[in-house]
Motif scaffolding. Structure first.
Motif, mmCIF file in Angstrom:
data_model
loop_
_atom_site.group_PDB
_atom_site.id
_atom_site.type_symbol
_atom_site.label_atom_id
_atom_site.label_comp_id
_atom_site.label_asym_id
_atom_site.label_seq_id
_atom_site.Cartn_x
_atom_site.Cartn_y
_atom_site.Cartn_z
ATOM 1 N N ASP A 166 -0.322 5.671 30.745
ATOM 2 C CA ASP A 166 0.366 6.198 31.939
ATOM 3 C C ASP A 166 -0.111 7.625 32.203
ATOM 4 O O ASP A 166 -0.375 8.373 31.271
ATOM 5 C CB ASP A 166 1.877 6.258 31.689
ATOM 6 N N ASN A 209 4.850 11.466 28.467
ATOM 7 C CA ASN A 209 4.415 10.112 28.822
ATOM 8 C C ASN A 209 4.169 9.261 27.593
ATOM 9 O O ASN A 209 3.993 8.063 27.698
ATOM 10 C CB ASN A 209 3.099 10.179 29.599
ATOM 11 N N HIS A 241 6.681 5.106 25.327
ATOM 12 C CA HIS A 241 5.614 4.090 25.362
ATOM 13 C C HIS A 241 4.373 4.614 26.062
ATOM 14 O O HIS A 241 4.462 5.347 27.045
ATOM 15 C CB HIS A 241 6.118 2.828 26.069
ATOM 16 N N LEU A 242 3.221 4.153 25.550
ATOM 17 C CA LEU A 242 1.947 4.630 26.089
ATOM 18 C C LEU A 242 1.701 4.132 27.508
ATOM 19 O O LEU A 242 1.046 4.799 28.298
ATOM 20 C CB LEU A 242 0.794 4.143 25.194
ATOM 21 N N ASP A 284 4.120 2.082 29.777
ATOM 22 C CA ASP A 284 5.245 1.357 30.379
ATOM 23 C C ASP A 284 5.605 1.891 31.762
ATOM 24 O O ASP A 284 6.614 1.489 32.343
ATOM 25 C CB ASP A 284 6.487 1.423 29.462
ATOM 26 N N SER A 329 6.618 4.879 32.505
ATOM 27 C CA SER A 329 7.727 5.836 32.518
ATOM 28 C C SER A 329 7.440 7.026 31.616
ATOM 29 O O SER A 329 6.547 6.966 30.766
ATOM 30 C CB SER A 329 9.006 5.156 32.033
HETATM 31 CA CA LIG Z 1 5.006 6.004 29.142
#
Ligand SMILES: [Ca+2]
Ligand SMILES: CCCCCCCCCCCCC/C=C/[C@@H](O)[C@H](CO)NC(=O)CCCCCCCCCCCCCCC
Ligand SMILES: Nc1ncnc2c1ncn2[C@@H]1O[C@H](COP(=O)(O)OP(=O)(O)OP(=O)(O)O)[C@@H](O)[C@H]1O
Length: 502
Positions: free
Chosen positions: A228, A351, A368-369, A371, A373
């Motif tokens: 992300d 992130n 999360h790498l 997701d 968000s």
């Molecule tokens: Ca993320």
């Protein structure tokens, strides 16, 4: 060859290279090969997994009397390797000779280049001569020639390469980066990070260790990890992209102070960290954010993002469906905004977990790498002692969000405005500059915020305090696979052999 345990195997995807082995007289006259009239041999180089996510290149040599059979094996294995389509053949490498402890060039030449050459990867190497050299170069180079870009340096160097690549993609697709709602075009050319910086948080959080050889091997076998990326705007002007930390207050102040101490190398962060901790400044402002309702997890989850993470996979599917339905449409997102006003010691938007050697679980361990968000962490004004307790929890197993003065939200976008707007700030700063010495001498224990803090955007300062941030799900890709679950039987894990496979 050292003795190997039975029932071990290496997947072909983790074979690095296969080579015919030239046997010298001495080798032929030793051991059991002595009995062979004219032995032939080939060597298989493969990934050996050691402890703590460290990878090494190991090899095993196979001997045989029949030259034809030996060549057939070599041929068959080379064909298997040719079938690994995700492996890069041609890479563009940027080396920052001044990052971290200034070892980038040596690390690349001694540890990485020999492995690339073993794996028959061709490289064009650029040793940067100034900041932004890599970024500017990427905007004009014939990028289609390459299967990936490698940066040798720290998070700042990665950020440069990422800006070059994302910027290039948008330019080639006619997307205006200054429009905060623009649907950015994904960047399919992967980036490999050879860690040689001060924090190396992006490498650590995506591989599980900052180790140049491990990263080189992930590049060679063609791993792929989507990531992300947040875009940061101010008044409809694009400022920067961020993949790790966007930090205001504590981490912004550390960065600003540490820039003057670059000569200290990685130690500068501890020095400035200690100073900033003592200054204990807080800042007043308003944060508005849109919760990430699409995301499956929560920042308080006990499980972390690991290789093959199902939450990130789900986001990938959602993204594909969205792109199929709407294509590249400008986003008009009417979802609710939440607003929080307050006095903050730190505002951190991450992130990814931001794990690094200083904090092995990171600022948000369950982030999360890929997701779509970011975790927005708000640390409100509290005592020095409480803030220290909060910091210490980044280094142990205790929950750093379990404090009344800390809130964490999973968001897809947010905005921040300081109580002192940027325009008013210049006059305040001027006054501050003139009066600051006296001001603080008069109040030795004061934590007065006579000026704004600055945003630390992946290790670089931003010019405005008022910003608008949007997370772009999986905008780019790395040569990595996320952090692997710990191998249960680490002893066996570290002694795998290809022998049984053959
Ligand atoms: Ca993320
Ligand atoms: C008592 C020990 C507490 C230790 C707490 C350690 C928390 C460390 C958290 C590190 C998070 C790194 C996030 C990554 C940011 C990168 O995008 C960026 C670019 O490389 N790096 C930095 O901005 C560089 C940021 C460097 C931060 C260093 C922080 C050091 C804090 C020291 C506080 C000392 C207090 C001592 C009081 C007695
Ligand atoms: N030849 C160069 N001379 C001066 N600066 C450079 C050069 N090449 C790159 N840079 C800049 O140096 C900055 C810092 O580099 P880098 O990220 O590699 O190391 P670091 O700051 O020590 O590590 P970290 O970012 O992990 O804290 C980058 O922002 C990059 O733009």
């Amino acid at each position: 060859m050292s003795p190997v345990p039975e029932n071990c195997f290496v997947p072909t995807s983790e074979i690095i290279a296969v080579e015919e082995t030239e046997l010298n007289k001495k080798q032929c006259n030793t051991g059991k090969w002595q009995k062979m009239a004219k032995p032939h041999a080939f060597t298989v180089y493969y990934v050996k997994k050691a402890r703590n996510h460290r990878w090494r290149c190991s090899d095993v040599t196979f001997w045989c009397v029949d030259e034809h059979l030996c060549n057939q094996w070599i041929q068959a294995l080379k064909e298997l390797l040719e079938m690994q389509k995700s492996r890069p053949k041609q890479l563009l490498v940027y080396i920052n000779p001044y990052g971290g402890k200034r070892q980038g060039k040596r690390i690349y030449e001694q540890k990485v280049a020999p492995l690339f050459s073993l794996a028959s990867i061709s490289t064009d190497v650029v040793i940067t001569e100034h900041a932004n050299h890599a970024k500017d170069n990427l905007l004009e180079v014939n990028i289609n020639k390459y299967d990936g870009v490698v940066c040798v340096g720290g998070d700042g160097m990665f950020s440069e390469v990422m800006h070059g690549l994302i910027g290039r993609m948008q330019k080639d697709s006619g997307i205006d980066q200054n429009n905060p709602k623009a649907p950015l075009v994904q960047c399919n050319i992967r980036i490999g990070i050879i860690p040689a910086g001060s924090t190396d948080c992006i490498c650590y959080s995506t591989v599980g260790i900052s180790d140049p050889v491990t990263s080189a091997l992930h590049i060679i076998i063609g791993d792929c990890q989507p990531l992300d990326v947040s875009s940061v705007h101010h008044n409809n002007t694009f400022l920067k992209y961020s993949v790790s930390l966007l930090g205001y207050g504590f981490y912004g102040d550390i960065l600003k102070d540490s820039e003057k101490k670059r000569w200290m190398g990685p130690m500068r962060y501890d020095y400035s960290g200690f100073k900033t901790f003592l200054s204990h400044h807080y800042y007043e402002g308003t944060i508005s954010f849109q919760p990430a309702k699409h995301a499956l997890g929560s920042p308080r989850d006990k499980d972390s993002c690991r290789t093959g993470c199902y939450i990130c996979k789900k986001s990938e599917q959602q993204l594909a469906e969205q792109q199929k339905e709407c294509g590249l449409k400008y986003e008009e997102d009417e979802e609710e905004w939440k607003v929080i006003k307050g006095k903050f010691l730190a505002i951190n938007a991450v992130n990814m977990s931001c794990a690094c050697p200083r904090s092995p679980k990171g600022l948000s361990p369950a982030a999360h790498l890929a997701d779509g968000s970011a975790d927005l962490i708000l640390v409100r004004k509290c005592s020095r002692f409480d803030f220290l307790r909060y910091l210490v929890r980044h280094t142990n197993q205790d929950d750093q969000f379990d404090f009344s003065f800390v809130d964490v939200h999973r968001v897809k976008s947010f905005q921040f405005t300081s109580k002192l707007s940027d325009d008013n700030e210049s006059s305040v700063t001027d006054i501050g500059k003139k009066r600051f010495g006296q001001f603080c001498r008069d109040h030795p224990a004061c934590c007065c915020n006579i000026a704004n803090s600055t945003w630390n955007c992946d290790g670089e300062t931003l010019d405005s305090s008022a910003i608008e941030v949007r997370v772009h799900c999986q905008l780019m890709k790395l040569f990595a696979r996320g952090i692997e679950e710990n191998c249960k039987d680490e002893a066996a894990c570290s002694q795998s052999s290809v022998e049984q496979l053959l």
